[in-house]
Design an enzyme around this catalytic site. Structure first.
Site, PDB file in Angstrom:
ATOM      1  N   ASN A  82       7.570   1.565  -7.872  1.00 45.35           N
ATOM      2  CA  ASN A  82       7.394   0.281  -8.547  1.00 45.35           C
ATOM      3  C   ASN A  82       6.917   0.495  -9.985  1.00 45.35           C
ATOM      4  O   ASN A  82       5.783   0.899 -10.224  1.00 45.35           O
ATOM      5  CB  ASN A  82       6.377  -0.560  -7.759  1.00 45.35           C
ATOM      6  CG  ASN A  82       6.239  -1.975  -8.289  1.00 45.35           C
ATOM      7  OD1 ASN A  82       6.210  -2.199  -9.482  1.00 45.35           O
ATOM      8  ND2 ASN A  82       6.132  -2.929  -7.373  1.00 45.35           N
ATOM      9  N   LYS A 115       3.789  -1.425 -11.061  1.00 47.84           N
ATOM     10  CA  LYS A 115       2.557  -0.852 -10.525  1.00 47.84           C
ATOM     11  C   LYS A 115       2.162   0.399 -11.315  1.00 47.84           C
ATOM     12  O   LYS A 115       0.979   0.599 -11.602  1.00 47.84           O
ATOM     13  CB  LYS A 115       2.746  -0.516  -9.046  1.00 47.84           C
ATOM     14  CG  LYS A 115       1.467  -0.149  -8.322  1.00 47.84           C
ATOM     15  CD  LYS A 115       1.723   0.118  -6.841  1.00 47.84           C
ATOM     16  CE  LYS A 115       2.098  -1.141  -6.092  1.00 47.84           C
ATOM     17  NZ  LYS A 115       2.192  -0.901  -4.623  1.00 47.84           N
ATOM     18  N   ASP A 154      -1.636   0.661  -0.884  1.00 45.51           N
ATOM     19  CA  ASP A 154      -0.922  -0.373  -0.150  1.00 45.51           C
ATOM     20  C   ASP A 154      -1.678  -1.660  -0.399  1.00 45.51           C
ATOM     21  O   ASP A 154      -2.913  -1.686  -0.311  1.00 45.51           O
ATOM     22  CB  ASP A 154      -0.848  -0.068   1.345  1.00 45.51           C
ATOM     23  CG  ASP A 154       0.161  -0.974   2.043  1.00 45.51           C
ATOM     24  OD1 ASP A 154       1.302  -1.072   1.548  1.00 45.51           O
ATOM     25  OD2 ASP A 154      -0.177  -1.593   3.063  1.00 45.51           O
ATOM     26  N   SER A 155      -0.959  -2.682  -0.756  1.00 44.27           N
ATOM     27  CA  SER A 155      -1.607  -3.940  -1.090  1.00 44.27           C
ATOM     28  C   SER A 155      -0.844  -5.097  -0.483  1.00 44.27           C
ATOM     29  O   SER A 155       0.322  -4.959  -0.095  1.00 44.27           O
ATOM     30  CB  SER A 155      -1.708  -4.101  -2.614  1.00 44.27           C
ATOM     31  OG  SER A 155      -0.436  -3.954  -3.217  1.00 44.27           O
ATOM     32  N   PHE A 179       3.919  -9.069 -11.656  1.00 42.76           N
ATOM     33  CA  PHE A 179       5.095  -8.779 -10.834  1.00 42.76           C
ATOM     34  C   PHE A 179       4.797  -9.218  -9.414  1.00 42.76           C
ATOM     35  O   PHE A 179       3.689  -9.671  -9.106  1.00 42.76           O
ATOM     36  CB  PHE A 179       5.451  -7.286 -10.890  1.00 42.76           C
ATOM     37  CG  PHE A 179       4.342  -6.366 -10.460  1.00 42.76           C
ATOM     38  CD1 PHE A 179       4.251  -5.931  -9.149  1.00 42.76           C
ATOM     39  CD2 PHE A 179       3.375  -5.931 -11.364  1.00 42.76           C
ATOM     40  CE1 PHE A 179       3.226  -5.082  -8.750  1.00 42.76           C
ATOM     41  CE2 PHE A 179       2.344  -5.085 -10.973  1.00 42.76           C
ATOM     42  CZ  PHE A 179       2.280  -4.661  -9.655  1.00 42.76           C
ATOM     43  N   TYR A 230       4.037 -11.160  -6.293  1.00 41.32           N
ATOM     44  CA  TYR A 230       3.578 -12.521  -5.988  1.00 41.32           C
ATOM     45  C   TYR A 230       2.684 -13.099  -7.086  1.00 41.32           C
ATOM     46  O   TYR A 230       2.131 -14.193  -6.926  1.00 41.32           O
ATOM     47  CB  TYR A 230       2.797 -12.522  -4.666  1.00 41.32           C
ATOM     48  CG  TYR A 230       3.618 -12.164  -3.456  1.00 41.32           C
ATOM     49  CD1 TYR A 230       4.445 -13.102  -2.835  1.00 41.32           C
ATOM     50  CD2 TYR A 230       3.579 -10.881  -2.905  1.00 41.32           C
ATOM     51  CE1 TYR A 230       5.196 -12.780  -1.719  1.00 41.32           C
ATOM     52  CE2 TYR A 230       4.320 -10.549  -1.785  1.00 41.32           C
ATOM     53  CZ  TYR A 230       5.134 -11.494  -1.199  1.00 41.32           C
ATOM     54  OH  TYR A 230       5.885 -11.171  -0.092  1.00 41.32           O
ATOM     55  N   ASP A 231       2.525 -12.392  -8.185  1.00 42.02           N
ATOM     56  CA  ASP A 231       1.616 -12.824  -9.247  1.00 42.02           C
ATOM     57  C   ASP A 231       1.858 -14.260  -9.736  1.00 42.02           C
ATOM     58  O   ASP A 231       0.900 -14.972 -10.051  1.00 42.02           O
ATOM     59  CB  ASP A 231       1.695 -11.864 -10.442  1.00 42.02           C
ATOM     60  CG  ASP A 231       0.997 -10.534 -10.165  1.00 42.02           C
ATOM     61  OD1 ASP A 231       0.403 -10.400  -9.077  1.00 42.02           O
ATOM     62  OD2 ASP A 231       1.056  -9.643 -11.026  1.00 42.02           O
ATOM     63  N   LYS A 264      -5.976  -9.232 -16.541  1.00 42.75           N
ATOM     64  CA  LYS A 264      -5.667  -8.929 -15.147  1.00 42.75           C
ATOM     65  C   LYS A 264      -6.258  -7.586 -14.738  1.00 42.75           C
ATOM     66  O   LYS A 264      -6.781  -7.430 -13.632  1.00 42.75           O
ATOM     67  CB  LYS A 264      -4.158  -8.929 -14.915  1.00 42.75           C
ATOM     68  CG  LYS A 264      -3.782  -8.680 -13.452  1.00 42.75           C
ATOM     69  CD  LYS A 264      -2.290  -8.530 -13.242  1.00 42.75           C
ATOM     70  CE  LYS A 264      -1.991  -8.149 -11.798  1.00 42.75           C
ATOM     71  NZ  LYS A 264      -0.576  -7.837 -11.555  1.00 42.75           N
ATOM     72  N   ARG A 283      -6.268  -4.360  -7.493  1.00 41.87           N
ATOM     73  CA  ARG A 283      -5.927  -2.968  -7.779  1.00 41.87           C
ATOM     74  C   ARG A 283      -6.927  -2.373  -8.783  1.00 41.87           C
ATOM     75  O   ARG A 283      -7.358  -1.230  -8.643  1.00 41.87           O
ATOM     76  CB  ARG A 283      -4.497  -2.880  -8.305  1.00 41.87           C
ATOM     77  CG  ARG A 283      -3.972  -1.454  -8.418  1.00 41.87           C
ATOM     78  CD  ARG A 283      -2.466  -1.440  -8.602  1.00 41.87           C
ATOM     79  NE  ARG A 283      -1.779  -1.914  -7.395  1.00 41.87           N
ATOM     80  CZ  ARG A 283      -1.125  -3.082  -7.314  1.00 41.87           C
ATOM     81  NH1 ARG A 283      -1.046  -3.880  -8.350  1.00 41.87           N
ATOM     82  NH2 ARG A 283      -0.547  -3.433  -6.185  1.00 41.87           N
TER      83      ARG A 283
END
Length: 201
Positions: free
Chosen positions: A11, A14, A71-72, A153, A155-156, A176, A182
């Protein structure tokens, strides 16, 4: 001297987010594409911790560098904390992040309970003889519609930070990266690295 670490993800959003948080501390972050690796991680149905470990262990087959895997997930109270650990897979099943968000908004139609939280568990691997875990969370609400801001990115665009009055996608990257789930997990990673003399900043 810089500290180098491999981020176990494909990603790009990320990778950029983690780089932005860690770079000021002298840490160079490589994504899997930087190593010409394309790994399709097979996650389980258990926990964020288990999935982070799965990713870290898979990447460790290709490198002896320190590995950071995360993992989030987005947990929505009115939906029995779904999509949760299945957040990434849910997007794929829906066909895109937009369709996934549209489905969530449809599922919440008429619901007064919009409480939600993002959770991130990180696994630091190839540093000690056991995996190390660090978790961060942030509470918020699901917005009434998709807010397409300049950043973010996943579900933001529907995750509303109440005290800011904006979704993650509408916040600046700097804002953010101070409050996200994160970022909070990464702050704990940085504390560990600093205490153990692996970084100095």
């Amino acid at each position: 001297m810089n500290y180098e670490i491999i981020l176990a993800t494909n990603n790009k959003g990320k990778v950029k987010e983690v780089r932005d948080v860690l770079a000021p501390h002298g840490i160079i972050v490589y994504g899997l594409s930087d190593l010409n690796l394309d790994i399709d991680f097979i996650e389980g149905d258990g926990s964020y911790l288990e999935n982070a470990a799965i990713k870290a262990k898979e990447v460790s087959k290709y490198t002896s560098y320190p590995i950071l895997a995360d993992d989030s997930g987005l947990e929505i109270e009115a939906l029995d904390n779904r999509p949760g650990v299945h957040s990434s897979r849910y997007m794929k099943e829906c066909g895109s992040n937009i369709k996934a968000m549209e489905q969530i908004l449809s599922d919440l139609e008429g619901s007064k309970n919009r409480k939600a939280k993002f959770i991130c568990t990180m696994c630091l691997y190839n540093v000690e003889d056991k995996p190390l875990y660090f978790t961060g969370e942030i509470e918020g609400e699901i917005a009434g519609e998709i807010h397409n801001g300049e950043n973010g990115f996943g579900y933001d665009p529907i995750f509303l930070v109440k005290e800011k009055g904006m979704t993650f996608s509408e916040l600046s990257e700097e804002e953010k990266n101070k409050i996200s789930h994160r970022a909070r997990a990464l702050t704990k990673v940085l504390t560990y690295l600093r205490i153990n003399g692996l970084i100095s900043k």
